[in-house]
Design an enzyme around this catalytic site. Sequence first.
Site, PDB file in Angstrom:
ATOM      1  N   ALA A  98     -24.758  -2.628  15.806  1.00 47.06           N
ATOM      2  CA  ALA A  98     -24.662  -1.579  14.785  1.00 47.06           C
ATOM      3  C   ALA A  98     -25.171  -0.248  15.314  1.00 47.06           C
ATOM      4  CB  ALA A  98     -25.449  -1.989  13.546  1.00 47.06           C
ATOM      5  N   GLY A 120     -28.919  -9.205  17.790  1.00 53.58           N
ATOM      6  CA  GLY A 120     -27.601  -8.934  18.354  1.00 53.58           C
ATOM      7  C   GLY A 120     -26.746  -8.090  17.434  1.00 53.58           C
ATOM      8  N   ASP A 121     -26.752  -8.416  16.151  1.00 54.15           N
ATOM      9  CA  ASP A 121     -25.993  -7.638  15.173  1.00 54.15           C
ATOM     10  C   ASP A 121     -26.523  -6.211  15.074  1.00 54.15           C
ATOM     11  OD1 ASP A 121     -24.078  -9.567  13.798  1.00 54.15           O
ATOM     12  OD2 ASP A 121     -25.949 -10.656  13.611  1.00 54.15           O
ATOM     13  N   THR A 122     -27.837  -6.085  15.033  1.00 55.97           N
ATOM     14  CA  THR A 122     -28.423  -4.766  14.849  1.00 55.97           C
ATOM     15  C   THR A 122     -28.208  -3.880  16.070  1.00 55.97           C
ATOM     16  OG1 THR A 122     -30.096  -5.771  13.423  1.00 55.97           O
ATOM     17  CG2 THR A 122     -30.514  -3.537  14.190  1.00 55.97           C
TER      18      THR A 122
END
Length: 409
Positions: free
Chosen positions: A185, A180-182
């Site tokens: 980003a 999810g973070d990547t």
Amino acid sequence: MDTNTANLLQQDPGPAALQGIKVVEMGQLIAGPFCGKTLGEFGAEVIKIEATGTGDPLRNWRLLQNGTSVWWQVQSRNKKSVALDLRQQEAQDIARRLIAEADVLVENFRPGTLEAWGMSPQELHAINPGLVMLRISGYGQSGPYRDLPGFGVIGEAMGGLRHLTAEPGRVPVRVGVSIGDTLAALHGVIGVMMALYHRKVNGGAGQVIDVALHEAVFNVMESLIPEYSAFGVVREAAGSALPGIAPSNAYPCQDGWVLVAGNGDSIFKRLMDTIGRPDLGNAPDLAGNAGRVARVQEIDAAIGAWTAERGIAQVMDALAAARVPAGKVYTAKDIAEDPHYRARQMILQQHTRDGHTLEVPGIVPKLSGTPGTVRSSAPHLGDDTDAVLQSMGLDAQQIAALRERGIVQ
């Protein structure tokens, strides 16, 4: 040392796609810093503002070498570290001065944090009209959930991914990394590049890029909502299978698992011939995907029976000869030893500032004229504070006074 790896690190890096772009990174952990990492790999100057004392918590995540995470060595390469106590007004003033000269600001704080420091988009654009401001947060800068805390795992749940990552009837599981973070980003990087292009060709104005973690996940959820809208169908977890497309699944071998994607019409026929089931390959009702989906359990059982009698290498060789897409499930060891990864320079040797040599992931995407490079290793906390402050016009005495008051480190 592998020849491909050695040659990559010794070559002249040449021109950089983002040379001349200055980025101030105020994020921490994963989403914001991964964006800064990517911009830095393609030549942007990335000045990372960290909290005095401990710095970015990622420095201490997972496995540590000499007290520092080896993950940090990848996430923070090509960056300069400036340690500021942003709770103090003077540190906020220094940050504003850095941002005033930047092209891009990356932050992934909870909404309202920058505003509390006097760094709202309106205030920052007043001192730097061309600033491209990337804001990554759990739920975005607006909406009823704006102020709720949100991490990547929550974005994966709200974005619809976690509901699908399970065997039917079993607990939803992580995909194993902070996807999810990547994803947030990478959407942020796309937004930054579009905003920089718009600024270049349309008069120099900056803008705000608002990326919510759950929206970045939701954006890659394929036909999830159209199927619900058209048919009222709620897509459910399907384990390793690809629902509605057949055959595409994981199949057991004597020494592990192999993924086989035999869902093209001609590929399916070659696959059935290879496993000794021409009766299935020639069946009229299996010539198209819809018919294969209707008999997917029978097809999966036939493939699984064939793979179960063989080792992974034997299965892979046979399917490669038949031009059927197939893949072994790789571990870290498999990746590190794979010649294709080496040939494409996806395993690099990187030297840390503590004197160690690590093998780390290479750079994606690959540009023919302005490829990404590793120009510097990940910094210790505050390694570049003095140099950056001196570039702003502060002398040694002024910097020493700031350090004595705990404003910088």
